[in-house]
Design a protein around this motif. Structure first.
Motif, PDB file in Angstrom:
ATOM      1  N   LEU A 372       0.828  -1.206   0.000  1.00 24.74           N
ATOM      2  CA  LEU A 372       0.000   0.000   0.000  1.00 24.74           C
ATOM      3  C   LEU A 372       0.862   1.256   0.000  1.00 24.74           C
ATOM      4  N   SER A 442       2.104  -4.108  -4.527  1.00 23.81           N
ATOM      5  CA  SER A 442       1.426  -2.830  -4.796  1.00 23.81           C
ATOM      6  C   SER A 442       0.462  -2.931  -5.966  1.00 23.81           C
ATOM      7  N   ALA A 445      -3.418  -2.592  -5.265  1.00 24.02           N
ATOM      8  CA  ALA A 445      -3.954  -1.244  -5.057  1.00 24.02           C
ATOM      9  C   ALA A 445      -3.856  -0.397  -6.320  1.00 24.02           C
ATOM     10  N   TYR A 449      -7.047   1.360  -8.087  1.00 24.50           N
ATOM     11  CA  TYR A 449      -7.111   2.790  -8.404  1.00 24.50           C
ATOM     12  C   TYR A 449      -7.449   3.010  -9.878  1.00 24.50           C
ATOM     13  N   TRP A 488      -8.498   8.298  -2.148  1.00 25.60           N
ATOM     14  CA  TRP A 488      -7.276   7.630  -1.674  1.00 25.60           C
ATOM     15  C   TRP A 488      -6.513   8.525  -0.693  1.00 25.60           C
ATOM     16  N   TYR A 502      -4.696  -4.863   3.090  1.00 25.44           N
ATOM     17  CA  TYR A 502      -5.655  -4.610   2.010  1.00 25.44           C
ATOM     18  C   TYR A 502      -7.102  -4.608   2.504  1.00 25.44           C
ATOM     19  N   ALA A 505      -7.525  -1.309   3.964  1.00 26.93           N
ATOM     20  CA  ALA A 505      -7.565  -0.265   2.941  1.00 26.93           C
ATOM     21  C   ALA A 505      -8.953  -0.166   2.323  1.00 26.93           C
ATOM     22  N   ARG A 506      -9.606  -1.309   2.158  1.00 29.45           N
ATOM     23  CA  ARG A 506     -10.979  -1.269   1.650  1.00 29.45           C
ATOM     24  C   ARG A 506     -11.866  -0.471   2.610  1.00 29.45           C
ATOM     25  N   TRP A 531     -12.825  -2.744  -5.322  1.00 23.72           N
ATOM     26  CA  TRP A 531     -12.066  -3.648  -4.433  1.00 23.72           C
ATOM     27  C   TRP A 531     -12.468  -5.101  -4.688  1.00 23.72           C
TER      28      TRP A 531
END
Length: 537
Positions: A372, A442, A445, A449, A488, A502, A505-506, A531
């Motif tokens: 991330l 990475s 993510a 994005y 973000w 992750y 992050a969601r 996601w």
């Protein structure tokens, strides 16, 4: 490409830097009128008081103390108070949290990853044993091991550990400074974290054409130092490298400030040493402007202080890195086969964004949080490229495309629409994602994005063809790059903490979408769908 957590030398702290949690309750707003927005100091006090009543929720307990490091206030007075914690005086790594409260002080939840309260501060394994476990070939220890509570592993369980610093050089010549956490009960290595991260008037640059530059007059010459952007400057490393021995850096490559007689810099070719300096300076200028004009953030730490660039680092050094210890970006000249000079706009934005991550969520550079961290720099680099709107280096969802030469065998370092095109990166999440190099984990993510911004399927943007798949066969309609980037950034600065993975992050991006656009918005539902499309459910 790179990053790391700095000390607070440039972090804007509250007047009372250390505040301990004490009992207390938030006062309700007066009936019939909107509550007065709190000051940062008041918000911090309320957050600390609230912790006394929310111990179980935030994994609090006896022996713990909390320190407020930053308060962010929304326009409606909602506060987000970021804290670190200690246990019996020991730092709890991965115990950081963010407390969210309304303008009146009502509890709105907290963000953090600690699985349970720490319960041990007596080591069984001696420090010398920990040192031996931490040292690897060609590395030396620096300083003495320090006891910490380590909670940044995959299960987020707090474990008493020795934290050992070792120094050396990475395989490609990049300086290396690794912190190793060794379990103080078993002697097992829990985590290794590399803290030097890699990447990759007017001036005639190598990659972006002729660009405007703000410089500083000094007598009869001009300095490549920008007084309008915190005095950010670019210096010549003289093809030297940082040299560290037995834990002490006995030489740091210089950053000899570039000067010019007529304020017209570079020739557009590498025969003039100032040409790549123009690229580096322009890259940091655009990144500074992007953060300021889009998010209201002035400088890496948001305090108006500039950083600096070092170009011409080493001999045939084919990389670039951000280093917290010097608060600077460093760029090599490339190897002439696979890479040219590593000073393109997106590389500069990538490295500078590592500093922003370090000053906010401080994502640990290991496992999923490391992925991330890297993705944040790729995401912001893409956003900066589009923001700059430079005809010589148009905005795209490729990473490092300008610095790549034919010898690499592909058109870019990484591809955000389908990360696996680089041969290593993950298109979607799996249970093994945490085991990948952070530059490859990475990909999950980065892919999220791209899907959130542009959607799935084939399309051409600024002359570049993309074809983005989904892991679940769904069709995604993007919400646009601006909204995706704002979501973000808010997730990073408001909800993510050092151990966010992750799954976290969601949650963080859904919270951010709710704040910015509403829980029932198209943006919110697309975040969830994007996601799911990369198997983070």
């Amino acid at each position: 490409m790179t990053r790391r957590a700095f000390t607070s030398r440039r972090t804007v702290l509250l007047a009372s830097a250390t505040l301990l949690a004490t009992a207390g309750t938030a006062l309700p707003a007066s009936a019939g009128r909107a509550p007065t927005p709190p000051t940062p100091q008041k918000a911090a006090e309320r957050a600390l008081h609230a912790l006394a009543e929310r111990g179980a929720q935030v994994r609090g307990g006896d022996g713990q103390a909390f320190r407020v490091v930053r308060v962010t206030l929304d326009r409606d007075g909602t506060s987000h108070t970021r804290m670190t914690r200690t246990y019996d005086g020991l730092p709890v790594l991965g115990g950081d949290l963010v407390v969210h409260q309304s303008a009146s002080g009502a509890w709105r939840g907290s963000s953090g990853t600690l699985a349970e309260a720490p319960a041990d501060s007596s080591p069984e394994v001696p420090a010398k044993t920990a040192e031996k476990r931490a040292v690897t070939k060609h590395r030396k220890t620096k300083g003495s091991p320090a006891l910490v509570v380590e909670a940044r592993t995959g299960d987020h369980q707090p474990r008493l550990a020795w934290r050992v610093q070792t120094v050396g050089t990475q395989a490609d010549g990049t300086p290396s400074r690794v912190f190793t956490s060794v379990d103080a009960a078993t002697g097992k290595v829990l985590l290794r974290e590399e803290t030097v991260r890699t990447a990759a008037g007017d001036g005639q640059s190598l990659y972006t054409g002729t660009v405007p530059l703000e410089t500083t007059a000094s007598g009869s010459t001009f300095q490549l130092k920008d007084p309008t952007r915190g005095n950010t400057y670019t210096g010549d490393a003289g093809n030297q490298t940082d040299l560290c021995f037995l834990g002490w850096c006995i030489r740091r490559a210089p950053a000899t400030l570039f000067t010019d007689a007529d304020n017209h810099w570079g020739t557009g070719t590498t025969s003039d040493r100032s040409t790549v300096a123009v690229d580096a300076q322009f890259g940091t200028n655009m990144t500074w402007d992007f953060y300021k004009n889009v998010f209201g953030r002035t400088g890496i730490e948001g305090d108006g202080a500039g950083s600096y660039n070092r170009v011409h680092y080493g001999s045939s050094y084919a990389n670039a890195f951000w280093d917290d210890s010097c608060f600077c970006m460093t760029y090599g000249d490339g190897d002439g086969t696979q890479f040219g000079p590593l000073t393109s706009l997106d590389v500069a934005a990538h490295e500078m964004s590592h500093g922003v991550t370090s000053a906010t969520a401080n994502l640990t550079y290991s496992g999923e949080s490391g992925g991330l961290n890297e993705a944040t720099s790729d995401i912001m680099a893409a956003a900066v490229e589009f923001y700059a709107n430079n005809s010589n280096d148009v905005g795209d969802y490729l990473v490092g495309e300008e610095v790549v030469l034919s010898g690499l065998g592909r058109a870019a370092l990484r591809f955000m629409d389908k990360p696996s095109k680089d041969g290593n990166s993950a298109d979607s999440w799996s249970s093994t994602t945490k085991n990948l190099d952070v530059h490859y984990s990475s990909g999950v993510a980065n892919h999220f994005y791209y899907l959130l911004s542009e959607g799935s399927g084939a399309k051409t943007i600024n002359g570049v063809s993309y074809n983005s798949p989904t892991s679940n066969g769904s069709t995604i309609t993007g919400i646009g790059r601006d909204a995706a980037t704002r979501i973000w950034y808010r997730a990073l600065t408001t909800y993510m903490t050092s151990s966010t993975d992750y799954k976290g992050a969601r949650t963080a991006t859904l919270n951010a979408a709710t704040d910015l656009y509403g829980a029932g918005s198209t943006q919110y539902s697309t975040v969830a769908a994007a996601w799911s499309a990369v198997n983070v459910t």
